[in-house]
Design a protein around this motif. Structure first.
Motif, mmCIF file in Angstrom:
data_model
loop_
_atom_site.group_PDB
_atom_site.id
_atom_site.type_symbol
_atom_site.label_atom_id
_atom_site.label_comp_id
_atom_site.label_asym_id
_atom_site.label_seq_id
_atom_site.Cartn_x
_atom_site.Cartn_y
_atom_site.Cartn_z
ATOM 1 N N PHE A 51 0.849 -1.191 0.000
ATOM 2 C CA PHE A 51 0.000 0.000 0.000
ATOM 3 C C PHE A 51 0.888 1.245 0.000
ATOM 4 O O PHE A 51 1.877 1.318 0.747
ATOM 5 C CB PHE A 51 -0.912 0.011 1.229
ATOM 6 N N THR A 52 0.509 2.229 -0.864
ATOM 7 C CA THR A 52 1.269 3.473 -0.987
ATOM 8 C C THR A 52 0.352 4.649 -0.707
ATOM 9 O O THR A 52 -0.884 4.535 -0.749
ATOM 10 C CB THR A 52 1.881 3.601 -2.381
ATOM 11 N N GLU A 53 0.962 5.741 -0.442
ATOM 12 C CA GLU A 53 0.204 6.965 -0.175
ATOM 13 C C GLU A 53 -0.294 7.578 -1.493
ATOM 14 O O GLU A 53 0.428 7.628 -2.486
ATOM 15 C CB GLU A 53 1.105 7.955 0.567
ATOM 16 N N LEU A 54 -1.541 7.995 -1.462
ATOM 17 C CA LEU A 54 -2.153 8.622 -2.651
ATOM 18 C C LEU A 54 -1.715 10.079 -2.724
ATOM 19 O O LEU A 54 -2.007 10.875 -1.820
ATOM 20 C CB LEU A 54 -3.682 8.526 -2.574
ATOM 21 N N SER A 55 -0.975 10.405 -3.783
ATOM 22 C CA SER A 55 -0.475 11.789 -3.949
ATOM 23 C C SER A 55 -0.448 12.129 -5.445
ATOM 24 O O SER A 55 -0.334 11.240 -6.289
ATOM 25 C CB SER A 55 0.931 11.916 -3.345
ATOM 26 N N ARG A 56 -0.572 13.376 -5.746
ATOM 27 C CA ARG A 56 -0.505 13.845 -7.155
ATOM 28 C C ARG A 56 0.286 15.136 -7.191
ATOM 29 O O ARG A 56 0.208 15.973 -6.289
ATOM 30 C CB ARG A 56 -1.895 14.035 -7.720
ATOM 31 N N ALA A 67 2.396 8.111 -9.879
ATOM 32 C CA ALA A 67 1.935 6.974 -9.088
ATOM 33 C C ALA A 67 2.842 5.779 -9.265
ATOM 34 O O ALA A 67 3.128 5.034 -8.322
ATOM 35 C CB ALA A 67 0.505 6.608 -9.480
ATOM 36 N N THR A 73 5.831 6.335 -7.237
ATOM 37 C CA THR A 73 5.547 6.141 -5.814
ATOM 38 C C THR A 73 5.438 4.667 -5.455
ATOM 39 O O THR A 73 5.969 4.203 -4.447
ATOM 40 C CB THR A 73 4.240 6.854 -5.449
ATOM 41 N N ALA A 127 7.968 2.839 -3.003
ATOM 42 C CA ALA A 127 7.488 2.196 -1.772
ATOM 43 C C ALA A 127 7.801 0.712 -1.770
ATOM 44 O O ALA A 127 8.157 0.129 -0.757
ATOM 45 C CB ALA A 127 5.987 2.421 -1.627
ATOM 46 N N LYS A 150 9.912 -1.052 1.187
ATOM 47 C CA LYS A 150 9.273 -1.955 2.120
ATOM 48 C C LYS A 150 9.567 -3.425 1.858
ATOM 49 O O LYS A 150 9.273 -4.264 2.671
ATOM 50 C CB LYS A 150 7.753 -1.745 2.099
#
Length: 447
Positions: free
Chosen positions: A247-252, A284, A287, A291, A295
């Motif tokens: 799972f990754t952080e949602l960013s734009r 995305a 990212t 990630a 991880k």
């Protein structure tokens, strides 16, 4: 004619025949010798004799009052000073003991004992030791108990061997002897001496070895089960890390860019990757890739590191346990041949008090033969009469107690506040090791 005197004579003769008394001839006339007791009466066959009452019995009868009174008085313990160990006879008073000492049987026993008195003393000492240890083993087992409690139970038996007939003068001497011979564990406290029986029975030793073997086998089974569970957990964690989603952080980066979610089921991994790439855009993907790279872990490398860390910690624990074991290996005896000691007892007089001597020979763990350094005289002394000698720094000493017992080294320094010293071992496999905090009583100067 018939004289009246002869008539009287015939009358007396008739009476004498009836009574059974003789007649004496006398110048003045016949007389009957009357007995001092009652005249005999002929026994009749039909008369039966009646038994004598108890009060009329003789002195030596078993049921006479005097015999019963004597048996009542002889019950229980009597005074020790009126007991004869050679004859094993207990007298009730001083007069009885005096009469026994003058008797022929007592004199014979004394003659036998005078031929070899040491043999009789050794026999009584051996009997006393065996009976005392048997009572200690049967009554208390391997428990720690006060020596006076055991002795009080021992002397309850009327037939016990008295200590004044053995080679030990007091109960304390006997307790110390048991400790020196290794028959019991003894220790002195403010309340007195305590002892603990050491069971050396082969059956008991075999039983203890079987119990230890069983415990070791149970521990081995537990360790195997723990290792198997740990391996299963490690394998489970490895498979779960591979299959677990990231799972990754949602960013734009651009606020005007639209975000679209694809809720359909992906056909394959490649299709899901391409759909993510098309809808989420390049940011995305970066990212997700970043990630994932951060991880993601290598389970084999982590398990190897954990295993190596575990091995090191176990080795450290073993080393610490060995060190503690060496420090805790102490005994209550420290005498060794070849060391210099100081005489501290005042029983030998001022001639030997505070004088130095060399230990020449070991008689047992607590008794040695020493040679005085100033007069070359040899004495037999016990450990309690001696103390160690601490030389000046730089001299050679020997360690007498603890885990490093028997090693020789150089005295490095002395700490007067803690009454200890620092020693550097100069021989053997531990050469060069520095030992700190060794008490004064654990080291002594070499001769």
């Amino acid at each position: 004619g018939f004289s009246p005197r002869w008539g009287v004579f015939f009358f007396l003769s008739l009476c004498a025949c009836v009574s059974g008394c003789p007649i004496s001839a006398c110048p003045s006339g016949p007389h009957i010798l009357l007995p001092l007791c009652t005249p005999r009466v002929p026994s009749l066959p039909c008369v039966t004799e009646t038994p004598r009452p108890v009060s009329a019995m003789g002195k030596g009868d078993f049921l006479s009052p005097k015999a019963i009174a004597n048996r009542i008085k002889s019950k229980g313990l009597q005074k020790l000073r009126w007991y004869c160990q050679m004859c094993q006879k207990q007298c009730r008073d001083e007069n009885g003991f005096k009469c026994h000492c003058m008797s022929e049987s007592h004199q014979r026993q004394l003659l036998l004992a005078s031929e070899d008195p040491q043999q009789f003393m050794d026999f009584f000492s051996e009997e006393f030791k065996n009976e005392f240890l048997e009572l200690l083993r049967r009554r208390f087992g391997t428990k720690r108990v006060h020596n006076n409690i055991v002795y009080n139970e021992y002397i309850n038996d009327r037939e016990h061997i008295h200590m004044n007939a053995t080679q030990w003068e007091t109960l304390t001497d006997f307790t110390k002897w048991l400790g020196r011979e290794g028959l019991c564990k003894v220790d002195e406290t403010p309340k007195g001496w305590y002892m603990q029986y050491i069971d050396r029975d082969p059956e008991t030793i075999r039983r203890q070895q079987e119990l230890e073997k069983k415990k070791k086998q149970d521990l081995d089974d537990e360790e195997k089960a723990a290792k198997f569970i740990e391996e299963q957990v490690r394998r489970g964690m490895g498979t779960s890390e591979k299959d677990a989603p990231v799972f990754t952080e949602l960013s734009r980066e651009n606020e005007e860019e639209k975000v679209v979610f694809n809720l359909g089921k992906a056909v394959s991994t490649s299709g899901a990757t391409s759909s993510k790439a098309s809808f989420l855009g390049p940011s995305a993907l970066k990212t997700v890739g970043g990630a994932g790279s951060v991880k993601r872990k290598d389970p084999s490398r982590d398990s190897a590191q954990a295993k190596e860390k575990k091995k090191k910690s176990a080795l450290d624990e073993i080393m610490e346990m060995e060190e503690q074991k060496k420090k805790s290996t102490r005994t209550d005896y420290w005498l060794q041949p070849g060391i210099i000691v100081k005489v501290v007892t005042k029983k030998l007089g001022d001639k030997y008090h505070k004088k130095k001597a060399i230990v020449m020979e070991m008689i047992d763990k607590y008794t040695v033969i020493v040679k005085m350094m100033d007069s070359d005289k040899k004495l037999k002394l016990e450990q309690s009469h001696l103390e160690t000698v601490i030389p000046a720094p730089g001299k050679t000493v020997r360690i007498l107690n603890g885990g490093y017992r028997g090693n020789e080294g150089i005295l490095d320094s002395i700490n007067e506040k803690s009454f200890s010293a620092t020693v550097i071992i100069d021989s053997g496999p531990l050469k060069g090791r520095k030992l700190e905090g060794i008490p004064y009583e654990d080291i002594s100067k070499l001769a």
